[in-house]
Design an enzyme around this catalytic site. Structure first.
Site, PDB file in Angstrom:
ATOM      1  N   ASP A 116       6.558   0.568   4.276  1.00 60.99           N
ATOM      2  CA  ASP A 116       5.783   0.771   4.559  1.00 60.99           C
ATOM      3  C   ASP A 116       5.889   1.746   3.269  1.00 60.99           C
ATOM      4  OD1 ASP A 116       4.752  -1.222   6.227  1.00 60.99           O
ATOM      5  OD2 ASP A 116       6.171  -0.172   8.322  1.00 60.99           O
TER       6      ASP A 116
HETATM    7  N1  URA Z   1       9.815  -2.618   9.075  1.00 61.97           N
HETATM    8  C1  URA Z   1       8.905  -2.001   9.217  1.00 61.97           C
HETATM    9  O1  URA Z   1       8.366  -1.636  11.080  1.00 61.97           O
HETATM   10  N2  URA Z   1       8.750  -1.078   7.955  1.00 61.97           N
HETATM   11  C2  URA Z   1       9.034  -1.850   7.030  1.00 61.97           C
HETATM   12  O2  URA Z   1       8.993  -0.873   6.153  1.00 61.97           O
HETATM   13  C3  URA Z   1       9.795  -2.078   6.742  1.00 61.97           C
HETATM   14  C4  URA Z   1      10.637  -2.907   7.781  1.00 61.97           C
END
Ligand code: URA
Length: 256
Positions: A116
């Site tokens: 993310d």
């Molecule tokens: N899980 C999440 O919620 N975000 C990420 O970036 C990776 C795994």
């Protein structure tokens, strides 16, 4: 003993165009000016076929600088917060942290899965489709480890809930595979997953009434984010490190 296999032969102008050095015409101009040197000698014919070997960066220079590594290329990058992993999403992307020429490479570089915008840590980037699919395939089960900072203190039952393998995330009907949670302090935990569902870590903690305030990935398979790889920095993976991505880390102390 059978002789060593001959390296594949490729046209020089096509190789350099695929590495992002410009159009065929621009590459012909570089060659005319004597700026492409192979094995210590200026290349005179941009259309010549050359043997493509793994040590190309040691054999060839362009304007006095070692040529970029040809495909297949696997990189690890310490993803900082605030950059996206997709070529299409708006905003600054992880690809902008690499040399600009690399955005024109064929085959293109892509991230192996996504983190993310606000997640930091170990991200792999590759132009090797086979490697990418082997890592992200649900069959690979390559474990991914995250350090999770939480808004609320852990209540103590989360490890058991995540380990059971029956947690169903909101909007889904298939339960998650068992995941391993190690509590580091009341607000911090290490979570190891063997799948990569959308926003998985954040949704798992939401399912147990908590909220992730910071997320950092520090390991994929048996490959750790090196402590000296600072946010935004990247390096190439060796063949041994590529193999480590598909293995499971062994945290038991070694006897040696
Ligand atoms: N899980 C999440 O919620 N975000 C990420 O970036 C990776 C795994």
């Amino acid at each position: 003993m059978s002789p060593a296999p001959r390296p594949p032969a490729v046209r020089l102008d096509r190789l350099l165009a695929n590495l992002g050095y410009g159009s065929r015409r621009e590459i012909h101009a570089l060659v005319r000016k004597g700026e492409v040197v192979l094995d210590g000698r200026s290349v005179s014919d941009a259309g010549a076929r050359i043997g493509l070997t793994a040590d190309m960066t040691e054999r060839m220079t362009i304007q006095g600088v070692p040529v970029d590594p040809p495909a297949p290329l696997v990189l690890m990058i310490h993803k900082p917060a605030g950059v996206v992993c997709s070529h299409r999403e708006p905003g600054r992307s992880v690809y902008e942290l690499l040399p600009s020429r690399w955005r024109s490479r064929i085959p293109a570089l892509s991230s192996v899965g996504r983190l993310d915008l606000d997640t930091t840590g170990l991200l792999l980037i590759t132009d090797d489709g086979d490697f990418l699919h082997r890592v992200i395939s649900p069959k690979s089960h390559a474990p991914k480890r995250y350090i999770t900072r939480l808004a609320e203190p852990l209540v103590g039952t989360e490890s058991e809930v995540f380990a059971r393998g029956d947690l169903v995330l909101e909007g889904e009907d298939r339960p998650l595979a068992p995941a391993r949670l190690e509590v580091l302090d009341p607000f911090t935990a290490r979570l190891t997953l063997t799948e990569g569902r959308y926003h998985q870590v954040k949704r798992m903690f939401a399912a147990v009434g908590n909220h992730v305030t910071a997320l950092h990935r520090d390991r994929i398979g048996a490959l750790d984010l090196p402590p000296d790889l600072t946010p935004g920095a990247w390096r190439r993976l060796s063949p041994v490190q590529c193999a480590a991505v598909l293995l499971e880390a062994d945290d038991t102390p070694s006897l040696a």
